[in-house]
Design a protein around this motif. Structure first.
Motif, PDB file in Angstrom:
ATOM      1  N   SER A  22       0.824  -1.205   0.000  1.00 51.74           N
ATOM      2  CA  SER A  22       0.000   0.000   0.000  1.00 51.74           C
ATOM      3  C   SER A  22       0.860   1.257   0.000  1.00 51.74           C
ATOM      4  CB  SER A  22      -0.935   0.004   1.207  1.00 51.74           C
ATOM      5  OG  SER A  22      -1.865  -1.029   1.119  1.00 51.74           O
ATOM      6  N   VAL A  23       1.909   1.256   0.803  1.00 52.71           N
ATOM      7  CA  VAL A  23       2.811   2.410   0.847  1.00 52.71           C
ATOM      8  C   VAL A  23       3.509   2.578  -0.494  1.00 52.71           C
ATOM      9  CG1 VAL A  23       4.938   3.296   1.903  1.00 52.71           C
ATOM     10  CG2 VAL A  23       3.133   2.331   3.333  1.00 52.71           C
ATOM     11  N   MET A  24       3.909   1.477  -1.117  1.00 49.40           N
ATOM     12  CA  MET A  24       4.567   1.543  -2.418  1.00 49.40           C
ATOM     13  C   MET A  24       3.621   2.108  -3.478  1.00 49.40           C
ATOM     14  SD  MET A  24       6.449  -1.449  -4.654  1.00 49.40           S
ATOM     15  CE  MET A  24       7.118  -2.169  -3.192  1.00 49.40           C
ATOM     16  N   LYS A  25       2.360   1.697  -3.447  1.00 48.75           N
ATOM     17  CA  LYS A  25       1.379   2.215  -4.402  1.00 48.75           C
ATOM     18  C   LYS A  25       1.180   3.712  -4.212  1.00 48.75           C
ATOM     19  CE  LYS A  25      -1.286  -2.010  -5.124  1.00 48.75           C
ATOM     20  NZ  LYS A  25      -2.586  -2.675  -4.934  1.00 48.75           N
ATOM     21  N   LEU A  26       1.124   4.162  -2.950  1.00 47.34           N
ATOM     22  CA  LEU A  26       0.981   5.593  -2.684  1.00 47.34           C
ATOM     23  C   LEU A  26       2.181   6.368  -3.225  1.00 47.34           C
ATOM     24  CD1 LEU A  26      -0.423   5.601   0.964  1.00 47.34           C
ATOM     25  CD2 LEU A  26      -1.609   6.349  -1.096  1.00 47.34           C
ATOM     26  N   ALA A  27       3.356   5.843  -3.032  1.00 47.12           N
ATOM     27  CA  ALA A  27       4.566   6.504  -3.528  1.00 47.12           C
ATOM     28  C   ALA A  27       4.573   6.562  -5.049  1.00 47.12           C
ATOM     29  CB  ALA A  27       5.806   5.779  -3.014  1.00 47.12           C
ATOM     30  N   MET A  28       4.148   5.498  -5.694  1.00 47.18           N
ATOM     31  CA  MET A  28       4.111   5.482  -7.155  1.00 47.18           C
ATOM     32  C   MET A  28       3.084   6.469  -7.687  1.00 47.18           C
ATOM     33  SD  MET A  28       4.574   1.417  -7.923  1.00 47.18           S
ATOM     34  CE  MET A  28       4.197   1.569  -9.641  1.00 47.18           C
ATOM     35  N   ASN A  29       1.921   6.537  -7.054  1.00 46.86           N
ATOM     36  CA  ASN A  29       0.896   7.481  -7.486  1.00 46.86           C
ATOM     37  C   ASN A  29       1.362   8.914  -7.285  1.00 46.86           C
ATOM     38  OD1 ASN A  29      -0.875   5.491  -8.285  1.00 46.86           O
ATOM     39  ND2 ASN A  29      -1.965   5.436  -6.335  1.00 46.86           N
ATOM     40  N   SER A  30       2.029   9.162  -6.190  1.00 47.73           N
ATOM     41  CA  SER A  30       2.563  10.499  -5.934  1.00 47.73           C
ATOM     42  C   SER A  30       3.599  10.872  -6.995  1.00 47.73           C
ATOM     43  CB  SER A  30       3.193  10.545  -4.547  1.00 47.73           C
ATOM     44  OG  SER A  30       3.789  11.792  -4.322  1.00 47.73           O
ATOM     45  N   GLY A  31       4.442   9.928  -7.356  1.00 48.24           N
ATOM     46  CA  GLY A  31       5.441  10.174  -8.397  1.00 48.24           C
ATOM     47  C   GLY A  31       4.810  10.462  -9.747  1.00 48.24           C
ATOM     48  N   LYS A  32       3.741   9.735 -10.070  1.00 42.98           N
ATOM     49  CA  LYS A  32       3.042   9.973 -11.329  1.00 42.98           C
ATOM     50  C   LYS A  32       2.409  11.359 -11.355  1.00 42.98           C
ATOM     51  CE  LYS A  32       1.816   5.193 -12.425  1.00 42.98           C
ATOM     52  NZ  LYS A  32       0.701   4.236 -12.559  1.00 42.98           N
ATOM     53  N   GLU A  33       1.801  11.754 -10.237  1.00 46.41           N
ATOM     54  CA  GLU A  33       1.178  13.076 -10.159  1.00 46.41           C
ATOM     55  C   GLU A  33       2.223  14.178 -10.279  1.00 46.41           C
ATOM     56  OE1 GLU A  33      -1.074  13.173  -6.557  1.00 46.41           O
ATOM     57  OE2 GLU A  33      -2.518  11.690  -7.270  1.00 46.41           O
ATOM     58  N   THR A  34       3.359  13.999  -9.639  1.00 46.54           N
ATOM     59  CA  THR A  34       4.431  14.987  -9.712  1.00 46.54           C
ATOM     60  C   THR A  34       4.960  15.098 -11.136  1.00 46.54           C
ATOM     61  OG1 THR A  34       5.048  14.515  -7.429  1.00 46.54           O
ATOM     62  CG2 THR A  34       6.696  15.610  -8.800  1.00 46.54           C
ATOM     63  N   ALA A  35       5.146  13.977 -11.795  1.00 51.34           N
ATOM     64  CA  ALA A  35       5.641  13.991 -13.180  1.00 51.34           C
ATOM     65  C   ALA A  35       4.630  14.657 -14.106  1.00 51.34           C
ATOM     66  CB  ALA A  35       5.930  12.575 -13.646  1.00 51.34           C
ATOM     67  N   ALA A  36       3.351  14.382 -13.918  1.00 56.63           N
ATOM     68  CA  ALA A  36       2.320  14.997 -14.761  1.00 56.63           C
ATOM     69  C   ALA A  36       2.280  16.508 -14.537  1.00 56.63           C
ATOM     70  CB  ALA A  36       0.965  14.371 -14.467  1.00 56.63           C
ATOM     71  N   ALA A  37       2.380  16.938 -13.290  1.00 53.26           N
ATOM     72  CA  ALA A  37       2.362  18.371 -12.990  1.00 53.26           C
ATOM     73  C   ALA A  37       3.589  19.063 -13.575  1.00 53.26           C
ATOM     74  CB  ALA A  37       2.301  18.587 -11.485  1.00 53.26           C
ATOM     75  N   MET A  38       4.746  18.425 -13.488  1.00 48.13           N
ATOM     76  CA  MET A  38       5.961  19.018 -14.030  1.00 48.13           C
ATOM     77  C   MET A  38       5.888  19.114 -15.559  1.00 48.13           C
ATOM     78  SD  MET A  38       9.916  17.996 -13.320  1.00 48.13           S
ATOM     79  CE  MET A  38       9.758  18.433 -11.600  1.00 48.13           C
ATOM     80  N   THR A  39       5.362  18.077 -16.188  1.00 51.87           N
ATOM     81  CA  THR A  39       5.207  18.099 -17.644  1.00 51.87           C
ATOM     82  C   THR A  39       4.265  19.219 -18.065  1.00 51.87           C
ATOM     83  OG1 THR A  39       5.582  15.719 -17.749  1.00 51.87           O
ATOM     84  CG2 THR A  39       4.528  16.730 -19.646  1.00 51.87           C
ATOM     85  N   GLU A  40       3.164  19.355 -17.358  1.00 52.39           N
ATOM     86  CA  GLU A  40       2.208  20.420 -17.673  1.00 52.39           C
ATOM     87  C   GLU A  40       2.844  21.798 -17.484  1.00 52.39           C
ATOM     88  OE1 GLU A  40      -2.054  22.099 -16.025  1.00 52.39           O
ATOM     89  OE2 GLU A  40      -1.474  20.038 -15.572  1.00 52.39           O
ATOM     90  N   MET A  41       3.612  21.965 -16.408  1.00 54.66           N
ATOM     91  CA  MET A  41       4.271  23.238 -16.141  1.00 54.66           C
ATOM     92  C   MET A  41       5.270  23.571 -17.248  1.00 54.66           C
ATOM     93  SD  MET A  41       6.635  24.331 -12.897  1.00 54.66           S
ATOM     94  CE  MET A  41       7.895  23.151 -13.351  1.00 54.66           C
ATOM     95  N   LEU A  42       6.027  22.573 -17.699  1.00 49.44           N
ATOM     96  CA  LEU A  42       7.007  22.817 -18.756  1.00 49.44           C
ATOM     97  C   LEU A  42       6.334  23.146 -20.080  1.00 49.44           C
ATOM     98  CD1 LEU A  42       9.621  20.045 -17.954  1.00 49.44           C
ATOM     99  CD2 LEU A  42       9.910  22.513 -17.720  1.00 49.44           C
ATOM    100  N   GLU A  43       5.197  22.508 -20.353  1.00 48.47           N
ATOM    101  CA  GLU A  43       4.474  22.803 -21.591  1.00 48.47           C
ATOM    102  C   GLU A  43       3.931  24.227 -21.583  1.00 48.47           C
ATOM    103  OE1 GLU A  43       1.528  19.748 -21.814  1.00 48.47           O
ATOM    104  OE2 GLU A  43       2.893  18.295 -22.685  1.00 48.47           O
ATOM    105  N   LYS A  44       3.454  24.688 -20.440  1.00 53.51           N
ATOM    106  CA  LYS A  44       2.912  26.048 -20.338  1.00 53.51           C
ATOM    107  C   LYS A  44       4.018  27.089 -20.373  1.00 53.51           C
ATOM    108  CE  LYS A  44      -1.307  24.991 -17.838  1.00 53.51           C
ATOM    109  NZ  LYS A  44      -2.054  25.195 -16.577  1.00 53.51           N
TER     110      LYS A  44
END
Length: 58
Positions: A22-44
């Motif tokens: 469960s902790v590993m899944k939370l960490a992976m989801n957090s990493g995915k959200e961070t990567a998506a936010a960073m990609t969106e920020m770089l595109e803007k």
């Protein structure tokens, strides 16, 4: 070791494994959200016309 003790140890081991997953899944989801936010920020942040023209005068 008796059956009850073995059962308790196996149950505790299973709970620890589930908690770890469960902790590993939370960490992976957090990493995915961070990567998506960073990609969106770089595109803007990128300007489509930036770098197309070079000023060659000195």
């Amino acid at each position: 070791m008796d059956i009850a003790g073995l059962s308790a140890v196996m149950s505790q081991s299973k709970v620890m494994e589930q908690a770890s997953l469960s902790v590993m899944k939370l960490a992976m989801n957090s990493g995915k959200e961070t990567a998506a936010a960073m990609t969106e920020m770089l595109e803007k942040a990128a300007s489509p016309n930036l770098g197309n023209h070079i000023d060659t005068r000195v």
